[in-house]
Structure formats: structure tokens, C-alpha cells
Enzyme design. Sequence first.
Site, short mmCIF file in Angstrom:
data_model
loop_
_atom_site.label_atom_id
_atom_site.label_comp_id
_atom_site.label_asym_id
_atom_site.label_seq_id
_atom_site.Cartn_x
_atom_site.Cartn_y
_atom_site.Cartn_z
N HIS A 296 0.82 -1.23 0.18
CA HIS A 296 0.05 -0.13 -0.15
C HIS A 296 0.76 1.27 0.03
O HIS A 296 2.25 1.42 0.29
CB HIS A 296 -1.08 -0.02 1.19
CG HIS A 296 -0.47 0.02 2.51
ND1 HIS A 296 0.45 -0.91 3.01
CD2 HIS A 296 -0.45 1.12 3.41
CE1 HIS A 296 0.57 -0.57 4.39
NE2 HIS A 296 0.47 0.79 4.53
N HIS B 159 1.47 3.98 1.71
CA HIS B 159 2.07 4.63 2.62
C HIS B 159 3.55 5.05 2.73
O HIS B 159 4.34 3.89 2.21
CB HIS B 159 1.55 4.13 4.03
CG HIS B 159 0.28 4.79 4.59
ND1 HIS B 159 -0.52 4.05 5.49
CD2 HIS B 159 -0.36 5.97 4.35
CE1 HIS B 159 -1.53 4.68 5.63
NE2 HIS B 159 -1.38 5.79 5.06
N ASP C 206 5.85 4.51 4.84
CA ASP C 206 6.78 3.31 5.48
C ASP C 206 6.59 2.14 4.90
O ASP C 206 7.11 1.02 5.47
CB ASP C 206 6.21 3.35 7.08
CG ASP C 206 4.71 2.87 7.24
OD1 ASP C 206 3.95 3.44 6.57
OD2 ASP C 206 4.32 1.90 8.13
N HIS C 207 6.08 2.08 3.84
CA HIS C 207 5.80 0.72 2.79
C HIS C 207 6.21 0.78 1.46
O HIS C 207 6.57 0.02 0.75
CB HIS C 207 4.18 0.23 2.75
CG HIS C 207 4.09 -0.21 4.49
ND1 HIS C 207 3.91 -1.38 4.92
CD2 HIS C 207 3.54 0.60 5.36
CE1 HIS C 207 3.42 -1.47 6.13
NE2 HIS C 207 3.32 -0.34 6.42
ZN LIG Z 1 2.70 0.71 8.02
ZN LIG Z 2 -0.15 2.08 6.40
#
Ligand SMILES: [Zn+2]
Ligand SMILES: [Zn+2]
Length: 244
Positions: free
Chosen positions: A60, A62, A64-65
Site C-alpha cells: 500500500h 504509505h 513506511d511501505h
Molecule cells: Zn505501516
Molecule cells: Zn499503512
Amino acid sequence: MRLRFLGCGDAFGSGGRFNTCFHVESGVGAFLVDCGASSMIAIRKFGIDPNAVRTILITHLHGDHFGGLPFLILDAQLMSRRTAPLTIAGPPGLETRLHAAMENFFPGSTKVDRRFPLEIRELEPRMRHDVNGIAVTPYVVKHACGAPPFALRIEVDDKVLCYSGDTEWVDNLAQAAKGADLFIAEAYFAEKPVKFHLDCKTLLAHLPEIGAKRVILTHMSPDMLARAGEAGCEVADDGVIISI
Ligand SMILES: [Zn+2]
Ligand SMILES: [Zn+2]
């Protein structure tokens, strides 16, 4: 198949852990699952050759991904001098959001000629896609991130790996992870139900219906990290290698 947790932290560096990034070595080559903002640091720390990574799968959108992608692509251009093709596959919206992230972090970086072919693939949910020999089936989960968030069911070397991504409990998760050889599942809090995230108690209650052969918890908040010893499940740690 061999999986190494390069990063199993949340968005905020809890426990000093890197953002999500798993490195998998398989019969069809090396690939990453997620590439959070700190992933180039983790790649260097654990001595991974980024040029050997043929494919990156994204759950996804975000930071942090997927926030490590601008750094990885720039590294490939400027430092690692990559020539091998790179495929990045993820949810609808990936191409636009990656372009925006690159231009925000490094203006002009999308306009330069690269010495390597870069393919961005936006995957349709519930279809089994062949991504460079890896069978990837995305399932839509529940996590607000401006694009459809995925749990990924990944089949390679006759094994099934499932990663939940970030999500509160949805029945799609049980389908994504059904009978998996390894299910890497978010356990953000120990017991507290939080919108858009999974807590350990809820996850454990659903494990019998999932029937995964091995379950490892990831993406833990300070609350969950403090109780990891009593989780009743294996927990991830940066650098740990798992044979599947
Ligand atoms: Zn995350
Ligand atoms: Zn997330």
C-alpha cells in the site's frame, strides 16, 4: 525460499526498527516485499545487492511501505549503476504516487534517462498475476492510504507467503492467508482495537480459520513490542532470516 526481514517496524521507528521491507531469495530471483522509507539504509546494513533485486511488490501507498522507492531508484541510477530491468508492482495509483514522491524528494529525478528499464505495474485485486515468475494475488483490505490497500498472497517455489500489509481485520485477510506456508501479519497493538490496524488479540482469534503453517508478527507499536514475549506467536526482528 529464504526471507530476510530488512525492516519490520511501524511508521515511527518503534523499537529502533526499520520501516517495512522483506527480502526474498527464490528460484525466480530476489525480490522485495514493500520498500519503506528507510529501506536503502537497511539494504546497506544487511549487505543486500540492490541490483540483484528484480522485482518489488508493494502492499500500500504509505511512506513506511513504499517511501524507499525514490531512494532505491536514484541509487540504481547514480550509485549502483544498475542495468538490469526492475519491475515494481502494487496497487492502482502506484505510478502517480511514486512520480509525485520522486519529484517531491528529488526534483527532476523522473525526467533523467535511466540505464535500466523500469516497469511499474498496477495490479487488479483478486487476480492471480504473474510478476516475473512470482504469482501474486492481491486482496483489498481496510487501511486509509489514498489508494486501495492490499494484503498479498505470493506463490513462488511451490510455497505460499502471505503478508497482511496494514489493515484492521477483514475477511479478505483469511482468504489471502489461507493455508499459507508463512503468514506475516501486522500486530500493531496487543489488545487495543484501532481503526485501520490489526491487534494481536483479534489476529490470534482468527488464526484457526486461516490455517497458516507459520505465523510471524510484524509492524509492532511500543505497546506490542513490550508484550512480544507473551504474544503466543513468533515475532519478527530486523535481520532475521526465515527458510520457507
Ligand atoms: Zn505501516
Ligand atoms: Zn499503512
